[in-house]
Design a protein around this motif. Structure first.
Motif, PDB file in Angstrom:
ATOM      1  N   LYS A  24       0.949  -1.163  -0.150  1.00  0.00           N
ATOM      2  CA  LYS A  24       0.041   0.024  -0.178  1.00  0.00           C
ATOM      3  C   LYS A  24       1.018   1.421   0.129  1.00  0.00           C
ATOM      4  CE  LYS A  24      -3.935  -2.186   2.402  1.00  0.00           C
ATOM      5  NZ  LYS A  24      -4.615  -2.061   3.711  1.00  0.00           N
ATOM      6  N   VAL A  25       1.910   1.316   0.699  1.00  0.00           N
ATOM      7  CA  VAL A  25       2.877   2.411   0.681  1.00  0.00           C
ATOM      8  C   VAL A  25       4.185   1.923   0.922  1.00  0.00           C
ATOM      9  CG1 VAL A  25       2.207   2.579   3.313  1.00  0.00           C
ATOM     10  CG2 VAL A  25       2.974   4.848   2.089  1.00  0.00           C
ATOM     11  N   LEU A  26       5.166   2.914   0.185  1.00  0.00           N
ATOM     12  CA  LEU A  26       6.736   2.513   0.508  1.00  0.00           C
ATOM     13  C   LEU A  26       7.399   3.763   0.999  1.00  0.00           C
ATOM     14  CD1 LEU A  26       9.005   0.743  -0.303  1.00  0.00           C
ATOM     15  CD2 LEU A  26       9.161   1.722  -2.580  1.00  0.00           C
ATOM     16  N   GLY A  27       8.232   3.400   1.880  1.00  0.00           N
ATOM     17  CA  GLY A  27       8.832   4.610   2.774  1.00  0.00           C
ATOM     18  C   GLY A  27      10.515   4.532   2.279  1.00  0.00           C
ATOM     19  N   CYS A  28      10.949   5.466   1.867  1.00  0.00           N
ATOM     20  CA  CYS A  28      12.545   5.546   1.616  1.00  0.00           C
ATOM     21  C   CYS A  28      13.264   6.340   3.097  1.00  0.00           C
ATOM     22  CB  CYS A  28      12.858   6.213   0.356  1.00  0.00           C
ATOM     23  SG  CYS A  28      12.427   5.348  -1.104  1.00  0.00           S
ATOM     24  N   PHE A  29      13.470   5.602   3.695  1.00  0.00           N
ATOM     25  CA  PHE A  29      14.187   6.287   5.142  1.00  0.00           C
ATOM     26  C   PHE A  29      15.529   7.023   4.851  1.00  0.00           C
ATOM     27  CE2 PHE A  29      10.888   3.737   6.506  1.00  0.00           C
ATOM     28  CZ  PHE A  29      10.330   4.083   7.707  1.00  0.00           C
ATOM     29  N   CYS A  30      15.627   7.815   3.850  1.00  0.00           N
ATOM     30  CA  CYS A  30      16.823   8.738   3.350  1.00  0.00           C
ATOM     31  C   CYS A  30      16.249   9.700   2.613  1.00  0.00           C
ATOM     32  CB  CYS A  30      17.569   7.688   2.756  1.00  0.00           C
ATOM     33  SG  CYS A  30      16.720   6.693   1.148  1.00  0.00           S
ATOM     34  N   ILE A  31      17.317  10.503   1.938  1.00  0.00           N
ATOM     35  CA  ILE A  31      16.774  11.634   1.232  1.00  0.00           C
ATOM     36  C   ILE A  31      16.294  11.019  -0.274  1.00  0.00           C
ATOM     37  CG2 ILE A  31      17.699  13.553   0.175  1.00  0.00           C
ATOM     38  CD1 ILE A  31      18.982  14.553   2.381  1.00  0.00           C
ATOM     39  N   GLY A  32      17.243  10.507  -0.864  1.00  0.00           N
ATOM     40  CA  GLY A  32      17.090  10.055  -2.324  1.00  0.00           C
ATOM     41  C   GLY A  32      16.186   8.899  -2.398  1.00  0.00           C
ATOM     42  N   THR A  33      15.551   8.807  -3.586  1.00  0.00           N
ATOM     43  CA  THR A  33      14.526   7.926  -4.019  1.00  0.00           C
ATOM     44  C   THR A  33      15.023   7.191  -5.225  1.00  0.00           C
ATOM     45  OG1 THR A  33      13.026   9.300  -5.169  1.00  0.00           O
ATOM     46  CG2 THR A  33      12.747   8.908  -2.929  1.00  0.00           C
ATOM     47  N   ASN A  34      16.293   7.373  -5.693  1.00  0.00           N
ATOM     48  CA  ASN A  34      16.770   6.692  -6.990  1.00  0.00           C
ATOM     49  C   ASN A  34      16.712   5.160  -6.945  1.00  0.00           C
ATOM     50  OD1 ASN A  34      17.316   9.237  -7.824  1.00  0.00           O
ATOM     51  ND2 ASN A  34      19.516   9.132  -7.138  1.00  0.00           N
ATOM     52  N   GLN A  35      16.673   4.468  -5.811  1.00  0.00           N
ATOM     53  CA  GLN A  35      16.728   3.294  -5.673  1.00  0.00           C
ATOM     54  C   GLN A  35      15.462   2.421  -5.896  1.00  0.00           C
ATOM     55  OE1 GLN A  35      16.732   5.421  -3.294  1.00  0.00           O
ATOM     56  NE2 GLN A  35      16.290   4.647  -1.348  1.00  0.00           N
ATOM     57  N   VAL A  36      14.407   3.365  -6.292  1.00  0.00           N
ATOM     58  CA  VAL A  36      12.821   3.044  -6.430  1.00  0.00           C
ATOM     59  C   VAL A  36      12.358   3.404  -7.708  1.00  0.00           C
ATOM     60  CG1 VAL A  36      10.585   3.280  -5.667  1.00  0.00           C
ATOM     61  CG2 VAL A  36      12.493   3.281  -4.005  1.00  0.00           C
ATOM     62  N   ASP A  37      11.877   2.622  -8.558  1.00  0.00           N
ATOM     63  CA  ASP A  37      11.106   2.942  -9.973  1.00  0.00           C
ATOM     64  C   ASP A  37       9.899   3.679  -9.330  1.00  0.00           C
ATOM     65  OD1 ASP A  37       9.713   2.893 -12.173  1.00  0.00           O
ATOM     66  OD2 ASP A  37      10.606   1.033 -12.944  1.00  0.00           O
ATOM     67  N   LEU A  38      10.136   4.906  -9.470  1.00  0.00           N
ATOM     68  CA  LEU A  38       8.860   5.768  -8.906  1.00  0.00           C
ATOM     69  C   LEU A  38       7.594   5.746  -9.916  1.00  0.00           C
ATOM     70  CD1 LEU A  38      10.758   8.919  -7.724  1.00  0.00           C
ATOM     71  CD2 LEU A  38       9.861   7.060  -6.369  1.00  0.00           C
ATOM     72  N   ASP A  39       8.032   5.617 -11.222  1.00  0.00           N
ATOM     73  CA  ASP A  39       7.047   5.530 -12.234  1.00  0.00           C
ATOM     74  C   ASP A  39       6.221   4.320 -11.740  1.00  0.00           C
ATOM     75  OD1 ASP A  39       7.318   7.996 -13.324  1.00  0.00           O
ATOM     76  OD2 ASP A  39       8.630   7.254 -14.743  1.00  0.00           O
ATOM     77  N   GLN A  40       6.667   3.099 -11.946  1.00  0.00           N
ATOM     78  CA  GLN A  40       6.025   1.685 -11.578  1.00  0.00           C
ATOM     79  C   GLN A  40       5.546   1.916 -10.290  1.00  0.00           C
ATOM     80  OE1 GLN A  40       5.662  -0.844 -13.784  1.00  0.00           O
ATOM     81  NE2 GLN A  40       6.296   0.769 -15.316  1.00  0.00           N
ATOM     82  N   ALA A  41       5.679   2.475  -9.257  1.00  0.00           N
ATOM     83  CA  ALA A  41       5.033   2.567  -7.944  1.00  0.00           C
ATOM     84  C   ALA A  41       3.931   3.264  -8.340  1.00  0.00           C
ATOM     85  CB  ALA A  41       5.972   3.113  -6.915  1.00  0.00           C
ATOM     86  N   GLN A  42       3.910   4.250  -8.735  1.00  0.00           N
ATOM     87  CA  GLN A  42       2.696   5.297  -9.222  1.00  0.00           C
ATOM     88  C   GLN A  42       1.639   4.357 -10.010  1.00  0.00           C
ATOM     89  OE1 GLN A  42       2.257   8.163 -12.489  1.00  0.00           O
ATOM     90  NE2 GLN A  42       2.700   9.666 -10.742  1.00  0.00           N
ATOM     91  N   ASN A  43       2.222   3.569 -11.294  1.00  0.00           N
ATOM     92  CA  ASN A  43       1.210   2.736 -11.788  1.00  0.00           C
ATOM     93  C   ASN A  43       0.803   1.629 -10.908  1.00  0.00           C
ATOM     94  OD1 ASN A  43       1.885   3.885 -14.278  1.00  0.00           O
ATOM     95  ND2 ASN A  43       3.533   2.692 -14.607  1.00  0.00           N
ATOM     96  N   HIS A  44       1.348   1.210  -9.893  1.00  0.00           N
ATOM     97  CA  HIS A  44       0.714   0.245  -9.189  1.00  0.00           C
ATOM     98  C   HIS A  44      -0.033   1.035  -7.620  1.00  0.00           C
ATOM     99  CE1 HIS A  44       3.421  -2.548 -10.894  1.00  0.00           C
ATOM    100  NE2 HIS A  44       2.779  -3.485 -10.180  1.00  0.00           N
ATOM    101  N   GLY A  45      -0.207   2.303  -7.883  1.00  0.00           N
ATOM    102  CA  GLY A  45      -0.938   3.121  -7.077  1.00  0.00           C
ATOM    103  C   GLY A  45      -0.433   3.111  -5.611  1.00  0.00           C
ATOM    104  N   VAL A  46       0.953   2.948  -5.425  1.00  0.00           N
ATOM    105  CA  VAL A  46       1.672   2.904  -4.272  1.00  0.00           C
ATOM    106  C   VAL A  46       2.313   4.360  -3.904  1.00  0.00           C
ATOM    107  CG1 VAL A  46       3.650   2.053  -3.001  1.00  0.00           C
ATOM    108  CG2 VAL A  46       2.009   0.580  -4.362  1.00  0.00           C
ATOM    109  N   PRO A  47       1.852   5.234  -2.983  1.00  0.00           N
ATOM    110  CA  PRO A  47       2.904   6.388  -2.825  1.00  0.00           C
ATOM    111  C   PRO A  47       3.931   6.101  -2.299  1.00  0.00           C
ATOM    112  CG  PRO A  47       1.048   6.191  -1.372  1.00  0.00           C
ATOM    113  CD  PRO A  47       0.840   4.906  -2.322  1.00  0.00           C
ATOM    114  N   VAL A  48       5.186   6.953  -2.381  1.00  0.00           N
ATOM    115  CA  VAL A  48       6.493   6.825  -1.872  1.00  0.00           C
ATOM    116  C   VAL A  48       6.907   7.914  -1.123  1.00  0.00           C
ATOM    117  CG1 VAL A  48       9.057   6.262  -2.538  1.00  0.00           C
ATOM    118  CG2 VAL A  48       7.202   5.131  -3.871  1.00  0.00           C
ATOM    119  N   PHE A  49       7.146   7.711   0.084  1.00  0.00           N
ATOM    120  CA  PHE A  49       7.521   8.789   1.030  1.00  0.00           C
ATOM    121  C   PHE A  49       9.152   8.818   1.200  1.00  0.00           C
ATOM    122  CE2 PHE A  49       2.987   8.063   1.930  1.00  0.00           C
ATOM    123  CZ  PHE A  49       2.470   9.530   1.701  1.00  0.00           C
ATOM    124  N   ASN A  50       9.891  10.092   1.507  1.00  0.00           N
ATOM    125  CA  ASN A  50      11.168  10.255   1.726  1.00  0.00           C
ATOM    126  C   ASN A  50      11.121  10.923   3.074  1.00  0.00           C
ATOM    127  OD1 ASN A  50      10.899  12.311   0.303  1.00  0.00           O
ATOM    128  ND2 ASN A  50      12.839  12.289  -0.685  1.00  0.00           N
TER     129      ASN A  50
END
Length: 402
Positions: free
Chosen positions: A68-94
């Motif tokens: 349902k939700v993915l958290g990046c416990f850091c500043i960057g989010t380069n390690q996540v495919d943000l477009d695919q997370a969006q396509n799955h309806g999963v918000p990503v927080f950092n």
């Protein structure tokens, strides 16, 4: 009950936030996982927390079938495919702000050490020499600091540097209001030529790849110092090595590298290894107890807010909807393609099932739309099935008042 999986030794402050919210099904891993181990670990998880080493690509997202939700416990989010997370309806927080002070202090500490030639002096003492010469050693007071990237960290570095008596210049591709007495320079080359210390605080990506190449390094003031605590890809390491060998630069400090070791016992491979006027640190700009505690709390609070209300304020890949209390029996979250008729289709389904809307909020971002709709009564499974089957629906969930 939401199942939470946390990787890479995330600070206990995150667990405290989750448990205070009644979320106690938490599994933790000390390090990053990859391959089948990672796929097995995320399967069935509702909430996942990672740091910078865990690679969350499209394959992992496919296996995280309940996410349902993915958290990046850091500043960057380069390690996540943000477009695919969006396509799955999963918000990503950092946590874009929580380690600002830690990085700023490291940068200024390194500037002082290099200006005083402390790395070389320290090594000489360990080798049995007592070299008290002041040659090439300078105070930081009165020197000019050039900041490339005047965002949260760059501006904080500048503010602290002024307190130490430095003159601060900065260059940014976006218009930024200067703090204190800092001066903006539209010409990067001119700023480099005037700076005794240059520090980088820019994001990664094509726009900043090797921004400090041979030409830019050659434009730096002779005898100056280069510090990079931003992204490993923004400095041409070979060009930096040549500038240090030739004596054009007096020193350098790097906390990030183009290719970084994946484990504690894997050595860094770099031509800078062994150079006495170079400080190399293992990507620890934000690795203080204070910053890690703040990061753990900040990201976990955002994730709990999403789970409890659907709020996406601060999400890096999602339309941002602020928190507000559920005004009705239940809240329906609806992630959909941002196309004409998407909201009309949703509201028609609600009307057909005799459900009244007590409050509704919609935000869009690019191709994605996100609606939070409070309902006067709890819908049946047939309504949820109809909403999820509607063309354009990406994801739909219910949230009940606490």
């Amino acid at each position: 009950m939401s199942r939470i999986v946390l990787f890479e030794n995330i600070h206990p402050s995150a667990r405290e936030v989750f448990e205070a919210a009644g979320l106690t099904d938490i599994q933790t891993y000390k390090g990053a996982l990859s391959g089948q181990e990672l796929l097995d670990a995320v399967k069935g998880a509702d909430v996942v927390g990672i740091r910078s080493r865990t690679q969350f690509d499209s394959r992992v997202l496919e296996h995280a079938d309940q996410l349902k939700v993915l958290g990046c416990f850091c500043i960057g989010t380069n390690q996540v495919d943000l477009d695919q997370a969006q396509n799955h309806g999963v918000p990503v927080f950092n946590a874009p702000f929580s380690n600002t002070r830690s990085v700023a202090e490291l940068v200024l500490g390194e500037a002082i050490l290099l200006l005083r030639r402390i790395p070389e002096k320290n090594l000489r003492v360990h080798q049995g020499f007592w070299d008290k010469s002041a040659d090439g050693a300078f105070e930081i007071r009165g020197k000019t600091l050039g900041v490339i990237g005047y965002g949260n960290i760059g501006s904080q570095v500048g503010t602290l540097a002024e307190a130490l008596g430095m003159r601060v210049l900065y260059h940014d591709v976006e218009s930024k209001l200067p703090l204190s007495n800092a001066r903006v320079y539209g010409s990067l080359k001119q700023m480099l030529a005037e700076s005794d210390v240059v520090t980088l605080h820019v994001p990664g990506g094509q726009g900043t790849h090797n921004i400090m190449n041979a030409e830019a390094i050659a434009a730096m003031k002779p005898g100056s110092i280069l510090i990079n605590a931003s992204r490993g890809t923004v400095v041409d390491i070979e060009a930096l090595h040549q500038a240090l060998v030739s004596g054009h630069l007096a020193g350098a400090a790097l906390d990030v590298f183009p290719t970084e070791p994946k484990s504690v016992d894997e050595p860094l491979k770099s031509p800078l290894i062994g150079m006495p006027n170079v400080l190399l640190t293992p990507h620890i700009g934000g690795s203080t107890q204070e910053s890690q505690e703040n990061i753990g709390r900040e990201v976990a609070e955002k994730m709990v807010s999403y789970l409890r209300s659907g709020a996406t304020k601060g999400a890096v890949n999602f339309p941002e909807v602020s928190y507000y209390d559920i005004q009705g029996a239940v809240r329906l979250l609806h992630v959909h393609r941002n196309v004409p008729g998407a909201m009309g289709g949703l509201n028609n389904i609600l009307a057909q099932h005799g459900i009244n809307i007590t409050r509704q909020q919609l935000q869009t971002q690019g191709e994605l739309g996100y609606a939070m709709t409070d309902l006067d009564r709890v819908p049946g499974q047939d309504l949820l099935d109809a909403v999820r089957a509607h063309p354009g629906t990406v994801r739909s969930d219910l949230i009940f008042p606490a």
